[in-house]
Write a protein that holds these residues in place. Structure first.
Motif, PDB file in Angstrom:
ATOM      1  N   ARG A  21      28.181  44.726  49.580  1.00 47.13           N
ATOM      2  CA  ARG A  21      29.341  43.886  49.218  1.00 47.13           C
ATOM      3  C   ARG A  21      29.950  44.349  47.894  1.00 47.13           C
ATOM      4  N   LEU A  22      29.098  44.626  46.907  1.00 44.69           N
ATOM      5  CA  LEU A  22      29.610  45.050  45.602  1.00 44.69           C
ATOM      6  C   LEU A  22      30.306  46.407  45.689  1.00 44.69           C
ATOM      7  N   ILE A  23      29.688  47.345  46.360  1.00 53.45           N
ATOM      8  CA  ILE A  23      30.249  48.698  46.458  1.00 53.45           C
ATOM      9  C   ILE A  23      31.576  48.693  47.210  1.00 53.45           C
ATOM     10  N   ASP A  48      27.447  39.171  38.566  1.00 51.07           N
ATOM     11  CA  ASP A  48      27.247  40.202  39.590  1.00 51.07           C
ATOM     12  C   ASP A  48      27.478  41.605  39.039  1.00 51.07           C
ATOM     13  N   ILE A  49      28.386  41.732  38.094  1.00 55.47           N
ATOM     14  CA  ILE A  49      28.602  43.036  37.461  1.00 55.47           C
ATOM     15  C   ILE A  49      27.331  43.457  36.717  1.00 55.47           C
ATOM     16  N   ILE A  50      26.765  42.527  35.973  1.00 54.99           N
ATOM     17  CA  ILE A  50      25.584  42.827  35.158  1.00 54.99           C
ATOM     18  C   ILE A  50      24.371  43.123  36.044  1.00 54.99           C
ATOM     19  N   GLU A  63      28.035  30.254  41.775  1.00 56.73           N
ATOM     20  CA  GLU A  63      29.105  29.589  42.519  1.00 56.73           C
ATOM     21  C   GLU A  63      29.444  30.323  43.818  1.00 56.73           C
ATOM     22  N   ASN A  64      28.545  31.155  44.280  1.00 56.70           N
ATOM     23  CA  ASN A  64      28.710  31.939  45.497  1.00 56.70           C
ATOM     24  C   ASN A  64      30.056  32.677  45.538  1.00 56.70           C
ATOM     25  N   ARG A  65      30.451  33.173  44.346  1.00 53.58           N
ATOM     26  CA  ARG A  65      31.674  33.987  44.220  1.00 53.58           C
ATOM     27  C   ARG A  65      31.385  35.124  43.259  1.00 53.58           C
ATOM     28  N   PHE A  66      32.163  36.177  43.332  1.00 47.31           N
ATOM     29  CA  PHE A  66      31.962  37.325  42.456  1.00 47.31           C
ATOM     30  C   PHE A  66      32.303  36.952  41.014  1.00 47.31           C
ATOM     31  N   THR A  67      31.322  37.174  40.111  1.00 45.29           N
ATOM     32  CA  THR A  67      31.527  36.897  38.692  1.00 45.29           C
ATOM     33  C   THR A  67      30.931  38.034  37.864  1.00 45.29           C
ATOM     34  N   VAL A  68      31.059  37.906  36.572  1.00 39.65           N
ATOM     35  CA  VAL A  68      30.490  38.902  35.665  1.00 39.65           C
ATOM     36  C   VAL A  68      28.968  38.978  35.827  1.00 39.65           C
ATOM     37  N   ILE A 124      33.920  34.176  34.941  1.00 41.22           N
ATOM     38  CA  ILE A 124      32.673  33.612  34.423  1.00 41.22           C
ATOM     39  C   ILE A 124      32.796  32.095  34.370  1.00 41.22           C
ATOM     40  N   ALA A 125      31.665  31.444  34.626  1.00 41.87           N
ATOM     41  CA  ALA A 125      31.635  29.987  34.543  1.00 41.87           C
ATOM     42  C   ALA A 125      31.871  29.540  33.093  1.00 41.87           C
ATOM     43  N   LYS A 126      32.447  28.393  32.958  1.00 41.23           N
ATOM     44  CA  LYS A 126      32.773  27.860  31.631  1.00 41.23           C
ATOM     45  C   LYS A 126      31.507  27.490  30.856  1.00 41.23           C
ATOM     46  N   PRO A 127      31.499  27.743  29.533  1.00 39.01           N
ATOM     47  CA  PRO A 127      30.349  27.345  28.710  1.00 39.01           C
ATOM     48  C   PRO A 127      30.062  25.853  28.844  1.00 39.01           C
ATOM     49  N   GLY A 128      28.787  25.501  28.817  1.00 38.57           N
ATOM     50  CA  GLY A 128      28.387  24.107  28.886  1.00 38.57           C
ATOM     51  C   GLY A 128      28.297  23.545  30.289  1.00 38.57           C
ATOM     52  N   THR A 129      28.554  24.371  31.312  1.00 37.59           N
ATOM     53  CA  THR A 129      28.475  23.897  32.698  1.00 37.59           C
ATOM     54  C   THR A 129      27.186  24.396  33.348  1.00 37.59           C
ATOM     55  N   TRP A 130      26.808  23.742  34.447  1.00 35.93           N
ATOM     56  CA  TRP A 130      25.629  24.177  35.194  1.00 35.93           C
ATOM     57  C   TRP A 130      25.800  25.616  35.708  1.00 35.93           C
ATOM     58  N   PRO A 131      26.959  25.988  36.257  1.00 39.50           N
ATOM     59  CA  PRO A 131      27.115  27.386  36.680  1.00 39.50           C
ATOM     60  C   PRO A 131      26.929  28.381  35.519  1.00 39.50           C
ATOM     61  N   ARG A 132      27.307  27.992  34.298  1.00 41.02           N
ATOM     62  CA  ARG A 132      27.099  28.888  33.158  1.00 41.02           C
ATOM     63  C   ARG A 132      25.610  29.012  32.859  1.00 41.02           C
ATOM     64  N   ALA A 133      24.876  27.921  33.003  1.00 43.76           N
ATOM     65  CA  ALA A 133      23.429  27.989  32.823  1.00 43.76           C
ATOM     66  C   ALA A 133      22.816  28.925  33.860  1.00 43.76           C
ATOM     67  N   LEU A 134      23.333  28.896  35.082  1.00 44.85           N
ATOM     68  CA  LEU A 134      22.851  29.825  36.115  1.00 44.85           C
ATOM     69  C   LEU A 134      23.188  31.271  35.759  1.00 44.85           C
ATOM     70  N   HIS A 135      24.375  31.492  35.206  1.00 47.53           N
ATOM     71  CA  HIS A 135      24.735  32.834  34.736  1.00 47.53           C
ATOM     72  C   HIS A 135      23.700  33.309  33.723  1.00 47.53           C
ATOM     73  N   ASP A 136      23.431  32.485  32.724  1.00 47.95           N
ATOM     74  CA  ASP A 136      22.458  32.858  31.695  1.00 47.95           C
ATOM     75  C   ASP A 136      21.082  33.109  32.317  1.00 47.95           C
ATOM     76  N   GLN A 137      20.673  32.225  33.206  1.00 49.97           N
ATOM     77  CA  GLN A 137      19.371  32.372  33.852  1.00 49.97           C
ATOM     78  C   GLN A 137      19.252  33.718  34.570  1.00 49.97           C
ATOM     79  N   TRP A 138      20.232  34.043  35.422  1.00 48.26           N
ATOM     80  CA  TRP A 138      20.133  35.263  36.222  1.00 48.26           C
ATOM     81  C   TRP A 138      20.297  36.519  35.379  1.00 48.26           C
TER      82      TRP A 138
END
Length: 179
Positions: free
Chosen positions: A168-170, A140-142, A133-138, A61-75
């Protein structure tokens, strides 16, 4: 948990639903619910995000306070409001509630709204392999769980990039998505 290499105990006893025991963890007595270090936590996105944040050895998972973390929250929030909510409403009005409590007239609207959300994801996945970040993260699990639910309901056939994403996920080594 498997993706992070963590030990866990999964209890999938549906007889616990709405029980007083489960209500100690989830106020509505629903699953998923977790006890982590003696403290209750419910809702799958919160559970997954918390566990990924706590696991420093695996960068899931992207680190809190970063733009990638904001994208995690958004998606993740988009997934909950624009996809899962419509799938759940259809389930509630198809088989969850007793027949006399269902509102079947909402199902076509649910499908319409669900497809609007799917179109957004399909377009996004036309240029990305994964959500953050165009990589597998949590993330994608959600989202993968919801999209797989839709796949099992035959709702993704018209979305090329979502189907490629699910493939890809499967195909991942740790994938828990049912074929």
């Amino acid at each position: 948990m498997k993706e992070l290499g963590l030990e866990y105990k999964s209890i999938e006893d549906r007889s616990l639903l709405r029980s007083d025991e489960l209500k100690k963890i989830h106020p509505l007595g629903k699953m998923p619910a977790a006890v982590i270090d003696g403290m209750p936590l419910f809702e799958s996105s919160a559970i997954c995000t918390y566990i990924a944040d706590q696991t420093k050895d695996v960068d899931l998972i992207a680190k809190p306070g970063t733009w990638p973390r904001a994208l995690h929250d958004q998606w993740v929030l988009f997934n909950l409001t624009e996809l899962e909510a419509w799938l759940w409403s259809t389930a509630v009005n198809t088989f969850v509630l007793p027949e006399d409590e269902r509102i079947p007239d909402c199902i076509p609207q649910n499908a319409y709204m669900f497809n609007k959300g799917m179109s957004v994801l399909n377009q996004y996945l036309g240029n990305q392999d994964y959500f953050v970040e165009n990589r597998f993260t949590v993330t994608d699990i959600i989202i993968g769980y919801t999209l797989n639910w839709a796949r099992r309901r035959d709702l993704v056939k018209n979305f090329r990039y979502i189907n490629l994403y699910l493939e890809r996920l499967i195909s991942r080594e740790h994938s828990e998505l049912p074929e």
